[in-house]
Design a protein around this motif. Sequence first.
Motif, PDB file in Angstrom:
ATOM      1  N   SER A 216       0.848  -1.190   0.000  1.00 33.40           N
ATOM      2  CA  SER A 216       0.000   0.000   0.000  1.00 33.40           C
ATOM      3  C   SER A 216       0.882   1.237   0.000  1.00 33.40           C
ATOM      4  CB  SER A 216      -0.903   0.005   1.230  1.00 33.40           C
ATOM      5  OG  SER A 216      -0.124   0.183   2.407  1.00 33.40           O
ATOM      6  N   SER A 217       0.302   2.375  -0.331  1.00 31.49           N
ATOM      7  CA  SER A 217       1.074   3.622  -0.327  1.00 31.49           C
ATOM      8  C   SER A 217       1.620   3.918   1.060  1.00 31.49           C
ATOM      9  CB  SER A 217       0.204   4.776  -0.826  1.00 31.49           C
ATOM     10  OG  SER A 217      -0.963   4.915  -0.028  1.00 31.49           O
ATOM     11  N   GLU A 218       0.839   3.562   2.112  1.00 31.43           N
ATOM     12  CA  GLU A 218       1.294   3.789   3.479  1.00 31.43           C
ATOM     13  C   GLU A 218       2.499   2.912   3.801  1.00 31.43           C
ATOM     14  OE1 GLU A 218      -1.785   3.170   2.603  1.00 31.43           O
ATOM     15  OE2 GLU A 218      -2.837   5.053   3.064  1.00 31.43           O
ATOM     16  N   GLN A 219       2.485   1.661   3.323  1.00 32.53           N
ATOM     17  CA  GLN A 219       3.617   0.764   3.563  1.00 32.53           C
ATOM     18  C   GLN A 219       4.875   1.262   2.849  1.00 32.53           C
ATOM     19  OE1 GLN A 219       1.492  -2.797   2.219  1.00 32.53           O
ATOM     20  NE2 GLN A 219       1.878  -3.750   4.225  1.00 32.53           N
TER      21      GLN A 219
END
Length: 274
Positions: A216-219
């Motif tokens: 994910s973008s957060e990861q």
Amino acid sequence: MYAASREALTQTRSALTAALDSVSPGAATAAAAQAGSELFSVVEVLDGQRTLRSALADASTPAAGRQGLARQVFSGKVGAEALAALEAAAGQDWSTTADLLNSLVTVGRESLLRAAADQNQSDTVEDELFRLGRIVAGNPQLEQVLSDRSTPVAGKRELLSKLLYGKVTAITEALAIQAVGRLRTAPADALDELSALAAALRDKAVAHVRSAAVLSSEQVERLAATLTRTYGKPVTVHVEVEPALLSGMVVRVGHEVIDGSAAGRLAALRKTFK
């Protein structure tokens, strides 16, 4: 590259930078892009004319004479900025003729990347070059065609131009087309080197991440933050999905590899039983 050529490259780069800095702000981006493309054209001419390239790199000839030859041959054929870089290069002492040509390619690339930065496209160009490298690496037929020395350079460039048309920025296309026309390594590696150069010019490191699953973008942001703290400089993270890893990921930054994948752990376990 020996010390003499490294110093010659520094002087050539400084001359081009000074020439571009003197251009009015409104025309600076176009001038940088033009200078980069023109330097690529100069190298193409020199690649095909052994006598000329040898004369420009001949340290036994006075620097002024070599610079005069560069002006005589290329004045009116390239702009003032590219000519300034070429004259500066011709006036230096190079360890080898190849160093002269390779350095002109380097400053040409840097000039195009300067144009990308002026347009706030640096991140985009870096990412496009990385993605293109992964596409080529994952397509053996395409990689073979681009690597084949018997295939005319014009044919390789035309093929890549058709593949890229309308899909990447003009800067990415220009850099990639020049690279495949003058390969000194595998096509995917050459494109990776360009992506790394785009990062290095902004004092960034590049992390190539192979992940078993989509991140994910957060990861990705958390991974970039962790690597930035580890390496003490901003790190750009490029991710490609590789299900064969089973789980986890493999991170490569320069020559350092961190293998946190299940496949890597299994491989390490197998070694303990040998």
